[in-house]
Design a protein around this motif. Structure first.
Motif, PDB file in Angstrom:
ATOM      1  N   UNK A 167       0.832  -1.207   0.000  1.00 34.30           N
ATOM      2  CA  UNK A 167       0.000   0.000   0.000  1.00 34.30           C
ATOM      3  C   UNK A 167       0.862   1.250   0.000  1.00 34.30           C
ATOM      4  N   UNK A 168       1.957   1.229   0.754  1.00 30.78           N
ATOM      5  CA  UNK A 168       2.880   2.365   0.775  1.00 30.78           C
ATOM      6  C   UNK A 168       3.417   2.655  -0.632  1.00 30.78           C
ATOM      7  N   UNK A 169       3.798   1.602  -1.359  1.00 33.69           N
ATOM      8  CA  UNK A 169       4.306   1.772  -2.721  1.00 33.69           C
ATOM      9  C   UNK A 169       3.224   2.306  -3.658  1.00 33.69           C
ATOM     10  N   UNK A 170       2.005   1.810  -3.496  1.00 35.42           N
ATOM     11  CA  UNK A 170       0.915   2.284  -4.346  1.00 35.42           C
ATOM     12  C   UNK A 170       0.646   3.768  -4.106  1.00 35.42           C
ATOM     13  N   UNK A 171       0.624   4.165  -2.839  1.00 40.09           N
ATOM     14  CA  UNK A 171       0.422   5.591  -2.519  1.00 40.09           C
ATOM     15  C   UNK A 171       1.595   6.404  -3.048  1.00 40.09           C
ATOM     16  N   UNK A 172       2.808   5.857  -2.916  1.00 39.28           N
ATOM     17  CA  UNK A 172       4.001   6.546  -3.421  1.00 39.28           C
ATOM     18  C   UNK A 172       3.982   6.746  -4.922  1.00 39.28           C
ATOM     19  N   UNK A 173       3.299   5.858  -5.651  1.00 38.83           N
ATOM     20  CA  UNK A 173       3.215   5.992  -7.111  1.00 38.83           C
ATOM     21  C   UNK A 173       2.432   7.235  -7.519  1.00 38.83           C
ATOM     22  N   UNK A 174       1.691   7.827  -6.567  1.00 34.58           N
ATOM     23  CA  UNK A 174       0.956   9.073  -6.815  1.00 34.58           C
ATOM     24  C   UNK A 174       1.670  10.272  -6.178  1.00 34.58           C
ATOM     25  N   UNK A 175       2.992  10.101  -5.950  1.00 32.43           N
ATOM     26  CA  UNK A 175       3.849  11.181  -5.431  1.00 32.43           C
ATOM     27  C   UNK A 175       3.445  11.635  -4.029  1.00 32.43           C
ATOM     28  N   UNK A 176       3.115  10.669  -3.191  1.00 31.10           N
ATOM     29  CA  UNK A 176       2.828  10.957  -1.785  1.00 31.10           C
ATOM     30  C   UNK A 176       3.740  10.107  -0.906  1.00 31.10           C
ATOM     31  N   UNK A 177       4.190  10.693   0.177  1.00 30.90           N
ATOM     32  CA  UNK A 177       5.181  10.040   1.027  1.00 30.90           C
ATOM     33  C   UNK A 177       4.511   9.446   2.265  1.00 30.90           C
ATOM     34  N   UNK A 178       3.945   8.249   2.106  1.00 31.56           N
ATOM     35  CA  UNK A 178       3.303   7.573   3.236  1.00 31.56           C
ATOM     36  C   UNK A 178       4.363   6.908   4.106  1.00 31.56           C
ATOM     37  N   UNK A 179       4.111   6.877   5.400  1.00 29.71           N
ATOM     38  CA  UNK A 179       5.014   6.242   6.363  1.00 29.71           C
ATOM     39  C   UNK A 179       4.358   4.983   6.912  1.00 29.71           C
ATOM     40  N   UNK A 180       5.186   4.114   7.508  1.00 31.11           N
ATOM     41  CA  UNK A 180       4.690   2.896   8.148  1.00 31.11           C
ATOM     42  C   UNK A 180       5.167   2.872   9.588  1.00 31.11           C
ATOM     43  N   UNK A 181       4.262   2.559  10.492  1.00 32.57           N
ATOM     44  CA  UNK A 181       4.616   2.410  11.898  1.00 32.57           C
ATOM     45  C   UNK A 181       4.026   1.100  12.402  1.00 32.57           C
ATOM     46  N   UNK A 182       4.750   0.440  13.274  1.00 34.58           N
ATOM     47  CA  UNK A 182       4.263  -0.810  13.862  1.00 34.58           C
ATOM     48  C   UNK A 182       3.481  -0.473  15.125  1.00 34.58           C
ATOM     49  N   UNK A 183       2.232  -0.902  15.170  1.00 36.40           N
ATOM     50  CA  UNK A 183       1.367  -0.633  16.335  1.00 36.40           C
ATOM     51  C   UNK A 183       0.844  -1.969  16.848  1.00 36.40           C
TER      52      UNK A 183
END
Length: 322
Positions: A167-183
């Motif tokens: 999902x992070x890569x898919x969002x990144x393909x639209x030029x957005x910098x999503x982050x991932x955190x472990x919860x």
């Protein structure tokens, strides 16, 4: 209804006309909150479980449109928390379940279920429109948004790191910098920047929610702009008043110490005007002179008066210690 709920309600009513996009969105929902039940005799059933009515409704619609399947829907009510309703969308027939799994690329040629029901190698996500649909399905399933009046926060909760990275890569393909955190035992893909969340709503085609969020952002920016200007003006006023008080004190000290007798006519005029108008700005003082002078001229004269007062103070202190 919360803002997050309103976004999901809008997205649940958005059904792509292209079959490949419908499959991509259903694959995301299946990967996020779906499962495969294997009965005796290796018979498969597909089950999607959610506590969100828009998700259940979207699943039902997509299964009908893509596969012409009438899934079974059941509702259970949990007493905790807050008497939550659980919606189960079930494809009970083995043949139908196989068609669904094969179309969603969740099963291989050896009838092996993909680990964690993750779409294989993004094979369904070659087109930009399918990427939009997949992100939409993922958010519908396990996503949430904060009330933009309070803060900006968008997230999608994933059961595995592989899904979060996808999902992070898919969002990144639209030029957005999503982050991932472990919860705890989950991986959360998130955005906290208002402009990027607006862009992502546009990607998911939640246009009504996008306009609502933009309105909130505009109002916030206007308030912040006004506050900055007020704070700046307040600081300038404070600075001006503090400077005027210091100038007045220096001139009074100079006058009391007999320092006025050595002043030039220009300095004497400025000193008298400052004493008579302690709250006036430099520009206003300049206009009171005869002939009028500019702000820099007034400032230069006042600085000279302050320096004379400091020199006089210093000489008196030296005399005192001697």
């Amino acid at each position: 209804m919360s803002f997050s709920g309103e976004v999901k309600e809008e997205l649940s009513q958005k059904v792509s006309t292209a079959r490949h996009c419908q499959i991509a969105e259903l694959a995301a929902i299946m990967g996020m909150c779906g499962g495969v039940v294997i009965t005796s005799g290796d018979r498969y059933r597909v089950k999607i479980q959610t506590d969100n009515l828009p998700v259940a409704r979207k699943c039902f619609t997509l299964l009908q449109k893509i596969f012409n399947i009438e899934p079974e829907v059941s509702i259970r009510q949990h007493q905790k928390p807050q008497k939550t309703r659980i919606y189960n969308v079930l494809v009970p027939k083995h043949e139908d379940a196989l068609r669904v799994l094969q179309a969603l690329k969740l099963i291989d040629g050896h009838m092996e279920i993909r680990e964690n029901l993750t779409a294989a190698d993004n094979i369904l996500l070659q087109r930009t429109c399918c990427k939009r649909a997949f992100i939409r399905g993922a958010f519908l399933s396990t996503g949430s948004m904060s009330d933009p009046n309070k803060s900006y926060h968008f997230e999608i909760v994933c059961s595995s790191e592989a899904k979060a990275r996808q999902i992070q890569e898919l969002i990144g393909s639209f030029d957005m910098d999503a982050k991932i955190v472990c919860r705890k035992r989950y991986f959360v893909v998130y955005l906290k920047e208002g402009a990027q969340i607006v862009d992502l709503l546009n990607v998911m085609e939640a246009h009504v929610a996008l306009m609502d969020l933009e309105n909130v952002r505009i109002l916030k920016e206007m308030r912040n702009s006004v506050n900055r200007k007020v704070n700046c003006e307040t600081a300038n006023i404070h600075k001006t008043v503090s400077a005027a008080v210091k100038q007045t004190e220096d001139i009074r000290y100079l006058k009391a110490a007999g320092g006025f007798s050595d002043l030039s006519e220009e300095l004497l005029e400025t000193a008298d005007l400052r004493l008579e108008n302690p709250e006036a700005s430099l520009k206003e003082l300049g206009l009171m002179h005869n002939p009028p002078i500019g702000k820099s001229g007034v400032n230069h004269r006042l600085r000279k008066l302050s320096n004379l007062a400091e020199t006089l103070r210093g000489s008196k202190e030296e005399h005192y210690y001697d």
